[in-house]
Design a protein around this motif. Structure first.
Motif, PDB file in Angstrom:
ATOM      1  N   ALA A   1      75.672-100.045 -67.743  1.00 60.17           N
ATOM      2  CA  ALA A   1      76.497-101.200 -68.111  1.00 60.17           C
ATOM      3  C   ALA A   1      75.969-102.470 -67.460  1.00 60.17           C
ATOM      4  O   ALA A   1      75.931-103.542 -68.091  1.00 60.17           O
ATOM      5  CB  ALA A   1      77.951-100.955 -67.696  1.00 60.17           C
ATOM      6  N   PHE A   2      75.535-102.370 -66.201  1.00 55.31           N
ATOM      7  CA  PHE A   2      75.031-103.543 -65.495  1.00 55.31           C
ATOM      8  C   PHE A   2      73.744-104.054 -66.134  1.00 55.31           C
ATOM      9  O   PHE A   2      73.589-105.253 -66.372  1.00 55.31           O
ATOM     10  CB  PHE A   2      74.787-103.173 -64.032  1.00 55.31           C
ATOM     11  N   LEU A   3      72.821-103.139 -66.433  1.00 53.31           N
ATOM     12  CA  LEU A   3      71.569-103.549 -67.069  1.00 53.31           C
ATOM     13  C   LEU A   3      71.824-104.100 -68.466  1.00 53.31           C
ATOM     14  O   LEU A   3      71.161-105.064 -68.898  1.00 53.31           O
ATOM     15  CB  LEU A   3      70.611-102.364 -67.130  1.00 53.31           C
ATOM     16  N   ALA A   4      72.771-103.497 -69.184  1.00 54.93           N
ATOM     17  CA  ALA A   4      73.107-104.012 -70.512  1.00 54.93           C
ATOM     18  C   ALA A   4      73.655-105.433 -70.415  1.00 54.93           C
ATOM     19  O   ALA A   4      73.344-106.290 -71.251  1.00 54.93           O
ATOM     20  CB  ALA A   4      74.119-103.089 -71.191  1.00 54.93           C
ATOM     21  N   ALA A   5      74.465-105.697 -69.380  1.00 52.06           N
ATOM     22  CA  ALA A   5      75.012-107.037 -69.201  1.00 52.06           C
ATOM     23  C   ALA A   5      73.902-108.044 -68.895  1.00 52.06           C
ATOM     24  O   ALA A   5      73.898-109.160 -69.433  1.00 52.06           O
ATOM     25  CB  ALA A   5      76.049-107.029 -68.075  1.00 52.06           C
ATOM     26  N   VAL A   6      72.955-107.653 -68.033  1.00 54.15           N
ATOM     27  CA  VAL A   6      71.826-108.543 -67.722  1.00 54.15           C
ATOM     28  C   VAL A   6      71.010-108.832 -68.981  1.00 54.15           C
ATOM     29  O   VAL A   6      70.644-109.975 -69.262  1.00 54.15           O
ATOM     30  CB  VAL A   6      70.937-107.930 -66.621  1.00 54.15           C
ATOM     31  N   ALA A   7      70.713-107.776 -69.770  1.00 51.96           N
ATOM     32  CA  ALA A   7      69.950-107.951 -71.007  1.00 51.96           C
ATOM     33  C   ALA A   7      70.705-108.836 -71.993  1.00 51.96           C
ATOM     34  O   ALA A   7      70.108-109.692 -72.667  1.00 51.96           O
ATOM     35  CB  ALA A   7      69.660-106.585 -71.634  1.00 51.96           C
ATOM     36  N   ALA A   8      72.034-108.645 -72.067  1.00 49.76           N
ATOM     37  CA  ALA A   8      72.828-109.455 -72.994  1.00 49.76           C
ATOM     38  C   ALA A   8      72.799-110.924 -72.602  1.00 49.76           C
ATOM     39  O   ALA A   8      72.687-111.808 -73.468  1.00 49.76           O
ATOM     40  CB  ALA A   8      74.268-108.943 -73.023  1.00 49.76           C
TER      41      ALA A   8
END
Length: 832
Positions: free
Chosen positions: A421-428
Motif C-alpha cells: 500500500a505504501f509503495l502504491a501510494a508513492v507510485a500514485a
C-alpha cells in the motif's frame, strides 16, 4: 568493439575521483541507502538484544500472571513441576515520608528473586533478598523524597527502612509501563502494609526457571491445558517484552517505509543527474559512434561508470548507516526499550545495498538507452535533447526495475500488505505529479500570447520543444508535498500532546477505595478542596477467554485491532450509560436489571472480532470463568484520562466478586497536595496518583516519537531537494542554449534571470495547491491510522511551512540558474 573489457577501459578513462557530473547520483544514493541501513540495523540490533536477554528481561524462562489473587496450591504444584519458581506481587501504592508523598509501583519479591540477572545497587552493596522491614527504592523515589540508606518510609500501615537505592532492576523492561518509581520489598513486607485486601487491585506473577530439556512453549501449553479457565496471562523468554517488541516493529516498519520512499524519491534525482551527465558527455558519445561503437557499447561504457559511482555511494551510505546506530542509541535515550551494543548487522546492510542498486539501475535505464540510441549525426548537430527515444524502448527497463523493487520490498517486509500500500501510494503520487506536468505543458501551449516579453518567454519555456516541465513539476511537487507532510504530522502530534489530554484530564486518580467508605472518601476530599468533582466506579481485572464460538487460547494470531485480547483488561459494571460513551447498536439494560448477565462492548473491538448483538463473551475473573451476552456496542471517547472501559457489565454479572472502587478527582490547580495529605492518613490502603506525572511521561514518549518521525521525514525532504537539484541540472543544457540566444539578442542577465523566476513562480503557485492536498492526505493517514492520534494539525503553521518551502525551492532554482548566466555566449555557442 563489443566486449566488456574495452567498455571498462573506456569508462575508466572518463572517471575521476571528483566524480564531476555524477555527484548528484552519489549524494542521492548515499542519503537513501544510509537511511535504510541505519533504520534496518537499529531495528535488527534492538530485536537481537531483546532476544538475547529474554530470560533476564522476563525474569524467567516463562511467566504466568493474574490479577487480584494468588495461585491455588494445585496451580503452584503444577508450576513447581516445571522448574524453580519465583513469586512477585505488583501494585500501585503511595510512599510517605513526613508531609511528602509519592505514587510508586510497589513490588514484593520472594527469596528466589531474581532467577536470572542481578539486582545492582548504587552503593555497590551485595544483592541479598530484602528483609521483612527493609525496602529497595529507585533513584527517582530517593530524589523526590530526599532520602538515602537508613531513612524510614511508610507504605500503607507499615514503616520500612531504606536498605539500598537501586541501580539496576534486571526485569525492569519486562514489567512494562509504571505510574511511578519502583520500590521493592519482601512478600512478608507487602503483607505488613495492609494494602492487599479483598477486591484490591494487584498483580501476581510466577516466573519459572525451567528444568533442562523443557521448551517454554510446552511449559505454557501444559499449564493452560491443566487450568483452561484460570485466566493466566503467559509470556515466554522468546517474547519477554511484547509491548516493546510491538513498538520496535511498528516504528521500524514505518521508518523503513519512509526510508524506502526517500530512496525512491532520490531515484528520480539519480535519473535527472545521470541524464544531465550524459548530456554533458554528448561529444564523447558522438566520437565513439563515429569510430564504430554500437548502441550496446555506449550503454555498457556508461553503465559501468554509473555502477561504479553507485557502488561507491552505496558503500558510503552503508558505512554511515552502520556508524549511525550507536549515535542514535546515545541521542534517543529512554525512547528505546533497550540500548543495544554496537555490531554490524549484515542482513539490513545487504538489503539496503540491494535497494540502492535496484533504484540506481531502474532510474538510470531511460537515460542510458537514450544515450546509446541517438544517432551520431544528431549528437553532433547540437541540442540532442529534442529527439526523444520511443517509450517502448525504455519502458521494459523501467518496468523491470519497478517490479524488482516491489518484489524486494514485499519479500522482505514483515507486513507485505502495508508495504504494498505504501509503495502504491508513492507510485500514485509520482504518476499524479507527472500527469499534472503534462497538463501544465498543454495548458501553457494554449494560453493567449502575452504582451510582456518576459512573461511570454516564461510561458513559452513551459511548453517549448525540449522543455523539462514534467521533471520540474515532479521535483517541485515532491518537495512541497514533503514540507506539508512534515508540518502537518508534527503540529498534529504536538497538538495531541499540548491540547487534548491536559484539557480533559482529572487531577488525581485513586485506586482501591473501599466501597463501604465511599461517602467518607468523598467527604475527606470535599474538606480539603474548594469545588472538587469526584467520580467513582467499581474496578476489577479480568481476561477475555472466548467470544462468540471462538476460544482465545485456540487463536494462532490475534485479529487486527483485537488488542483487548492481550492479557487482562479493566472490568466494571454500571446501571446507567457511563459518561463519554454513546450507544451505536443495541440497548442499555434498565435499572435494577435482574435477567441473564449482559455486557456492553467497545464498537471498535466488536468490529475487529466480527461480533453481533447477542453473541456470548467468556471471561475469567478471580480465576473463575463466567459468561455474558452482548447487549450493546459503544463509541468511547478515548481522548480523555477518565474511566474508559472496553467492557461494561450489568451489575448482576460481576458485582458479587470482591472489588474496590477507583476514583477520579477534578480539582483546581495546586490543590493536589492538600487532598493527598488529607486522604492518606485516613485511607492508608488507597493509592493516589498525580495525573501530572502521568502526563509528563506521555508527553516525553509521544514527543520522542514525533522527533523520530521528524528525523525520518527530514531525510525524505533532503531527497526531495536532491530531486529538484537533479531536475535543474538535467535542464541546464536547454536553458543554457536559451540564455545564450537571449543574451546574443541583447537581453541582460537580470532579464534572463527574471524569465526563470517567473517560470518557477508559475509552477510553485500552481503546485502549492496540489502539494497542500497531497501532503495533508498523507499526514492524515500517518497520524490517524499508523499512530492512532486525533487529527489536529495547525493549518497556519502548515501554510507557513508551505510558503517557506516554496521560497526555498525558488531559491534553489535561481541558484541553479547562476552557471547559465555566467556562460560566455561565444564559447557556449561553439559547444551547443
Amino acid at each position: 568493439m563489443t566486449d566488456w573489457r574495452l567498455a571498462w577501459r573506456l569508462a575508466r578513462r572518463e572517471l575521476n575521483l571528483r566524480f564531476r557530473g555524477l555527484r548528484l547520483l552519489l549524494a542521492c544514493l548515499f542519503l537513501g541507502v544510509g537511511a535504510l541501513a541505519a533504520i534496518g540495523s537499529l531495528t535488527r540490533a534492538i530485536d537481537g538484544e531483546l532476544a538475547s536477554r529474554g530470560s533476564t528481561i522476563l525474569g524467567g524462562d516463562v511467566e504466568f500472571a493474574t490479577s487480584q489473587r494468588a495461585a491455588t496450591p494445585e496451580e503452584r504444584r503444577a508450576m513447581a513441576a516445571l522448574g524453580t519458581v519465583s513469586e512477585t506481587v505488583r501494585m500501585q501504592a503511595t510512599a510517605v515520608r513526613g508531609a511528602a508523598s509519592v505514587p510508586i509501583e510497589l513490588k514484593g519479591v520472594d527469596r528466589s528473586y531474581p532467577l536470572y540477572g542481578t539486582v545492582r545497587f548504587a552503593d555497590g552493596g551485595a544483592a541479598e533478598p530484602p528483609s521483612d522491614s527493609g525496602i529497595w527504592i529507585a533513584p527517582a523515589l530517593a530524589d523526590r523524597l530526599g532520602v538515602g540508606r537508613g531513612a524510614r518510609i511508610r507504605l500503607g500501615t507499615a514503616e520500612f527502612v531504606v536498605d539500598h537505592v537501586l541501580a539496576e532492576e534486571p526485569d525492569r523492561l519486562g514489567e512494562g509501563f509504571t505510574l511511578g518509581p519502583v520500590a521493592i520489598v519482601s512478600l512478608p513486607g507487602i503483607a505488613r502494609t495492609g494494602l492487599i485486601q479483598p477486591g484490591s487491585l494487584y498483580e501476581t506473577k510466577y516466573r519459572v526457571r525451567l528444568r533442562s530439556g523443557l521448551a517454554p512453549t510446552r511449559a505454557v501449553d501444559r499449564i493452560k491445558a491443566a487450568f483452561p479457565s484460570a485466566g493466566w496471562e503467559s509470556k515466554t523468554r522468546d517474547r519477554a517484552a511484547p509491548g516493546a517488541e510491538r513498538f520496535v516493529q511498528r516504528m521500524g516498519q514505518f521508518l523503513l517505509l519512509v526510508g524506502l520512499s526517500a530512496l525512491v524519491i532520490a531515484g528520480i534525482g539519480v535519473g535527472n543527474g545521470v541524464s544531465s551527465y550524459l548530456a554533458a558527455r554528448r561529444q564523447s558519445i558522438a566520437a565513439l559512434k563515429v569510430l564504430g561503437a554500437t548502441s550496446g557499447m555506449i550503454a555498457r561504457v556508461y553503465l559501468i561508470q554509473i555502477v561504479v559511482v553507485a557502488g561507491i555511494g552505496i558503500l558510503a551510505g552503508l558505512i554511515a548507516g552502520a556508524a549511525a546506530v550507536p549515535l542514535i542509541v546515545a541521542l534517543a535515550g529512554d525512547v528505546l526499550p533497550v540500548a543495544p551494543s554496537f555490531a554490524v548487522q549484515p542482513v539490513p546492510l545487504l538489503l539496503a545495498a540491494a535497494y540502492g542498486m535496484v533504484i540506481a539501475l531502474a532510474f538510470t535505464a531511460p537515460a542510458l538507452v537514450e544515450a546509446g540510441s541517438v544517432p551520431a549525426v544528431v549528437l553532433l548537430r547540437g541540442n540532442a535533447g529534442q529527439r526523444r527515444v520511443p517509450l517502448r524502448r525504455t519502458l521494459p527497463w523501467v518496468a523491470g526495475g519497478g517490479l524488482a523493487l516491489v518484489a524486494l520490498a514485499l519479500l522482505t517486509a514483515e507486513q507485505p500488505g502495508l508495504s504494498a500500500a505504501f509503495l502504491a501510494a508513492v507510485a500514485a503520487v509520482l504518476l499524479l505529479l507527472a500527469g499534472f506536468g503534462w497538463v501544465i505543458r498543454i495548458a501553457a501551449a494554449r494560453l493567449p500570447r502575452a504582451r510582456q516579453p518576459l512573461l511570454r518567454l516564461a510561458i513559452a519555456a513551459l511548453h517549448r520543444p525540449g522543455a523539462r516541465t514534467g521533471t520540474l513539476v515532479v521535483a517541485l511537487g515532491l518537495g512541497l508535498t514533503l514540507f506539508v507532510l512534515l508540518a502537518a504530522i508534527r503540529t498534529s502530534i504536538d497538538a495531541n500532546i499540548a491540547q487534548t489530554v491536559p484539557q480533559r484530564a482529572p487531577a488525581l486518580f485513586a485506586l482501591d477505595v473501599p466501597p463501604q467508605r465511599e461517602a467518607e472518601f468523598r467527604r475527606t476530599v470535599a474538606e480539603a478542596a474548594r469545588k472538587p468533582v469526584v467520580t467513582t466506579v467499581p474496578a476489577m481485572r479480568g481476561t477475555i477467554t472466548g467470544y462468540a464460538t471462538t476460544r482465545v487460547a485456540d487463536l494462532k494470531t490475534l485479529p487486527e485491532g483485537a488488542w483487548a485480547l492481550r492479557g487482562e483488561r479493566g472490568l466494571t459494571y454500571a446501571e446507567t450509560l457511563p459518561d463519554g460513551s454513546q450507544i451505536t447498536a443495541g440497548r442499555w439494560w434498565p435499572r435494577s436489571y435482574a435477567g441473564p448477565p449482559l455486557v456492553s462492548i467497545d464498537e471498535r473491538l466488536a468490529k475487529a472480532l466480527a461480533l453481533k448483538i447477542g453473541d456470548p463473551i467468556q471471561y475469567s475473573l478471580l480465576g473463575v470463568e463466567r459468561s455474558a451476552r452482548i447487549a450493546s456496542f459503544r463509541r468511547i471517547s478515548w481522548d480523555t484520562l477518565g474511566f474508559n472501559f472496553v467492557m461494561v457489565f450489568s451489575p448482576n454479572a460481576i458485582a458479587d466478586a470482591p472489588h474496590n472502587l477507583a476514583a477520579t478527582i477534578d480539582l483546581d490547580r495546586g490543590e493536589e497536595g492538600a487532598v493527598m495529605r488529607a486522604l492518606l492518613p485516613r485511607f492508608p490502603s488507597v493509592s493516589v496518583i498525580e495525573v501530572r506525572d502521568v502526563l509528563g511521561q506521555l508527553r516525553t514518549i509521544v514527543g520522542q516519537m514525533a522527533t523520530a518521525i521528524t528525523a525520518a521525514a527530514s531525510v525524505a525532504i533532503l531527497a526531495g531537494i536532491a530531486v529538484l537539484i537533479g531536475a535543474i541540472a538535467a535542464a541546464r543544457e536547454a536553458r543554457t542554449y536559451d540564455g545564450v540566444i537571449l543574451r546574443t539578442l541583447g537581453a541582460t542577465r537580470l532579464q534572463v534571470l527574471g524569465v526563470q523566476a517567473l517560470e518557477y513562480a508559475f509552477l510553485t503557485v500552481i503546485l502549492s495547491v496540489v502539494a497542500l492536498l497531497l501532503g495533508l492526505g498523507g499526514a492524515w493517514y500517518v497520524v490517524t491510522q499508523v499512530f492512532a492520534f486525533t487529527w489536529l494539525p495547525s493549518y497556519p503553521a502548515v501554510v507557513a511551512t508551505l510558503v517557506a518551502g516554496a521560497g526555498l525551492t525558488m531559491a534553489i532554482g535561481l541558484i541553479g540558474a547562476w552557471p547559465i548566466l555566467s556562460a560566455r555566449p561565444a564559447r557556449a555557442l561553439r559547444d551547443l
